[in-house]
Design an enzyme around this catalytic site. Structure first.
Site: not given
Lengths: 215, 80, 429
Positions: B17-19
């Site tokens: 997932m970001c970041p």
């Protein structure tokens, strides 16, 4: 002749104090208006106007925020305290400038409101001394302002109930002192409150957050 | 090809997932000595862009990028 | 030779630069320290620590602002708590503004006066960034996003190759060798801006395919860590990459993937930064687009394809900050059989604990998980099997609190749920 002093504190002193008070508030507002105001620019999702209306209306509806829903007693305290303050301030105008309206029932009703405010003030003061989450953020002004309002409430109630010269003189002297102090203290929150509610309403209204329905 | 560069640490940046890809490599680089190399693998398209950009902006060196099927392999050298 | 300014002098200068009417009000005697905000903050609810209530956090900064502007500051500064800024204050601000506040704004909507505590703390973030005291990783993330544009030629081919891999997956999934993930298509209706992960591209691509949408994928990611630093220069540069791309491709709309802060930035903040060069395209969230597709019948969905119970987490940036409350609920009503609201919800929802850039800071994982307790309790109370969040930061945090508190739920994105529910072979126009 002996009422010269009462007349002085009732009229001249009040006018002087109110003028200084108004001047200081005007200065406060002027200082704020001089500052840049970064306005919202994104295309509207909701109504800014309705947002501002809602923003002010929330004050009267404890269920509009979870803080006041969860702590309904605090909202009742708020209402009683500010009704008391309203009555006490009203007295400073009606007693000298509109004595005809100050019939016994009116005076006693106002006194009752002020006593309500006084009782809530005592609770507030006690809470501020006891509750750790309030103690860590409290300044001398927090305690002093609460205590000062209590003194103001006390003398207002006594003046309204007794209508005696001595209490009246004390009431007006304290009012004048109060008017000089208020602009420097947290009691001046209501000037900023007006701005804050407008900012809140514009932002949360425009973004479509507060005027929607709740699931 | 990959055996020509010796990595001090291997890092899997796939499907995060970001970041997290940048966060993970930024943490990992502290665990290799200056001059050390991290070998990282990724499959997400954005990570192809993020890791070299991160290396550039933090003053580390992107040694090489290689594609093996779906997997992209990076070698980043710690410079400071 | 100009004398070197101390950190404190620089910080004071930065604070003055940011002294707007809204900040002046928020940092004035407006706050009467009534304490009603205290248990509205998930940090306090989770820890019961009086030092990390909204008022206590804001007060640290407010006292310094009062030290510069309060009328009593010269005579009796201590009377209203006004104080001169010191370097120790700045170090404490790092904790108050970056670690102990996720900028969720729950305190603002619950303050009877309307004290904008996040504004006060965001100002502290900006000041700390300017003096080099912001968390290093947030700066790295923002700078990497800027470098990504400068690096375009370096990664372009690899990026396009990876998109081709995804395109092949899409073709297999929808059973159509003509299905595309278009990149750099001029004149497309939508520029879709994903995050770095393929999970933000694939479900959207599938939905766009079934809707027969004219779209093109951005070369950039939507995330904008400049906003967590409250650094308008970095934030503007990061957003500018996407705006330039949209202008170059002459699209009608920028569609932001499921990312809370990216949406709030592009929808509400960026127009302030570009007020002298306004753009003529719309900015929407993929949530709004999916809702439109479903409501207008452009895609057909079958809720029996999602036969599990689902609850929805209102990301603070999408909900309380942007007003996207009804769209996700309409989508869920159409796409799942058993939708359960968590309580409280909408603008009263609790932050998951991962907002404000906190998910990027591994050193603070402990407090982040602890502050996620109210959210964990909310999810557990629904008894739902899955929790949907339309924000990658939230999803990452929800995944961690799921594990930490043993919730045993599936954490999903909305597009993933919609893609599951789509009735195939219907959409391709």
């Amino acid at each position: 002749m002996e009422d010269r002093f009462l007349e002085f504190v009732k009229f001249d002193l009040q006018i002087i104090a109110l003028s200084v008070f108004a001047l200081l508030y005007a200065l406060k507002v002027y200082q704020l208006m001089k500052l840049p105001w970064p306005r919202e620019m994104g295309p509207r999702r909701g109504s800014e106007e309705l947002g501002v209306v809602y923003s002010f209306a929330w004050l009267f509806f404890p269920w509009s925020m979870s803080s006041t829903t969860q702590h309904l007693g605090r909202w009742v305290e708020f209402a009683l305290y500010h009704l008391g303050a309203g009555a006490a301030i009203l007295g400073t105008f009606t007693i000298p400038f509109w004595p005809a309206i100050m019939t016994r029932p009116v005076s006693l009703t106002m006194a009752a409101l002020v006593i309500g405010g006084f009782i809530v003030g005592a609770i507030k003061l006690a809470r501020r001394i006891i509750a750790p989450e309030l103690r860590v953020v409290s300044t001398p002004d927090d305690y002093f302002s609460l205590a000062a309002v209590e003194v103001f409430f006390f003398f207002t109630a006594m003046a309204l109930i007794t209508e005696a010269r001595g209490w009246m003189i004390a009431y007006f002297l304290i009012t004048a002192a109060f008017l000089f102090y208020v602009p420097f203290s947290k009691i001046s929150h209501y000037v900023y409150w007006f701005f804050a509610r407008v900012f809140f309403g514009l932002r949360y209204g425009r973004r479509g957050i507060i005027a929607g329905k709740r699931a | 090809m990959s055996e020509t560069i010796k990595a001090d640490l291997e890092l899997n940046l796939q499907g995060l997932m970001c970041p997290l890809p940048v966060v993970k490599i930024s943490q990992a680089i502290k665990n290799v000595p200056v001059g050390g190399v991290i070998e990282a693998t990724a499959t997400d398209p954005g990570v192809m862009a993020d890791i070299p950009a991160w290396a550039k902006s933090t003053g580390n060196e992107m040694l090489k990028v290689e594609k093996e099927g779906k997997v992209i392999r990076f070698w980043v050298k710690r410079l400071k | 030779m100009e004398e070197q300014k101390t950190v404190v002098e620089q910080a004071k200068e930065e604070l003055e630069k940011r002294f707007s009417r809204t900040l002046a009000v928020a940092a004035s005697n407006l706050c009467v320290h009534c304490g009603l905000c205290v248990d509205q903050c998930h940090y306090f609810v989770a820890t019961r620590d009086p030092n990390i209530s909204p008022v206590a956090k804001a007060e640290q900064v407010r006292r310094v602002v009062k030290g510069e502007h309060d009328w009593l500051r010269r005579i009796f500064p201590w009377w209203t708590g006004a104080k001169e800024l010191t370097e120790e204050d700045l170090d404490k601000w790092v904790e108050a503004a970056f670690r102990n506040c996720s900028m969720c704004q729950r305190c603002v909507v619950n303050c009877p006066l309307g004290v904008d505590t996040p504004l006060v703390l965001a100002t502290a973030r900006g000041v700390l960034t300017a003096v080099g005291k912001a968390p290093e990783i947030l700066v790295q993330l923002a700078d990497a996003a800027i470098a990504r544009e400068e690096n375009l030629e370096f990664f372009k081919d690899f990026y396009l190759e990876q998109i081709k891999e995804l395109e092949a997956e899409l073709q297999k999934k929808v059973g159509d060798p003509e299905a595309r993930i278009p990149v750099g298509v001029e004149g497309a209706r939508f520029l879709y801006v994903p995050l770095s992960g393929a999970h933000t591209i694939m479900p959207a691509a599938e939905i766009f395919y079934h809707a027969g949408e004219s779209w093109t994928l951005s070369m950039f990611e939507a995330a904008n860590y400049g906003i967590f630093l409250n650094d308008p220069v970095r934030s503007k540069r990061i957003t500018e990459r996407i705006i330039r791309e949209a202008e170059r491709l002459k699209v009608q709309e920028i569609i932001i993937t499921e990312c809370g802060h990216a949406y709030a930035v592009s929808r509400w903040e960026a127009p302030k930064w570009f007020k002298d060069q306004p753009w003529n395209f719309r900015v929407r969230s993929i949530l709004e687009v999916m809702d439109e597709y479903i409501q207008t019948g452009r895609i057909q969905v079958d809720k029996s394809r999602n036969p599990f119970s689902v609850t929805y987490h209102d990301s603070c940036n999408l909900g309380r900050n942007s007003g996207l409350f009804d769209e996700p609920r309409r989508i869920l009503a159409a796409c799942v059989e058993d939708f359960r609201e968590m309580t409280p919800n909408r603008e009263r929802n609790y932050c998951c604990g991962g907002g404000g850039g906190l998910v990027a800071i591994p050193e603070w994982q402990d407090i982040r998980l602890e502050a996620g307790k109210p959210k964990a309790d909310q999810i557990r109370a629904t008894g739902a099997e899955a929790v949907v969040a339309s924000c990658d930061n939230c999803r990452h945090q929800l995944g961690e609190i799921n594990e930490h508190y043993g919730l045993n739920v599936r954490v999903m994105g909305m597009a993933e749920l919609v893609a599951n529910a789509i009735v195939p072979n219907n959409g391709k126009k």
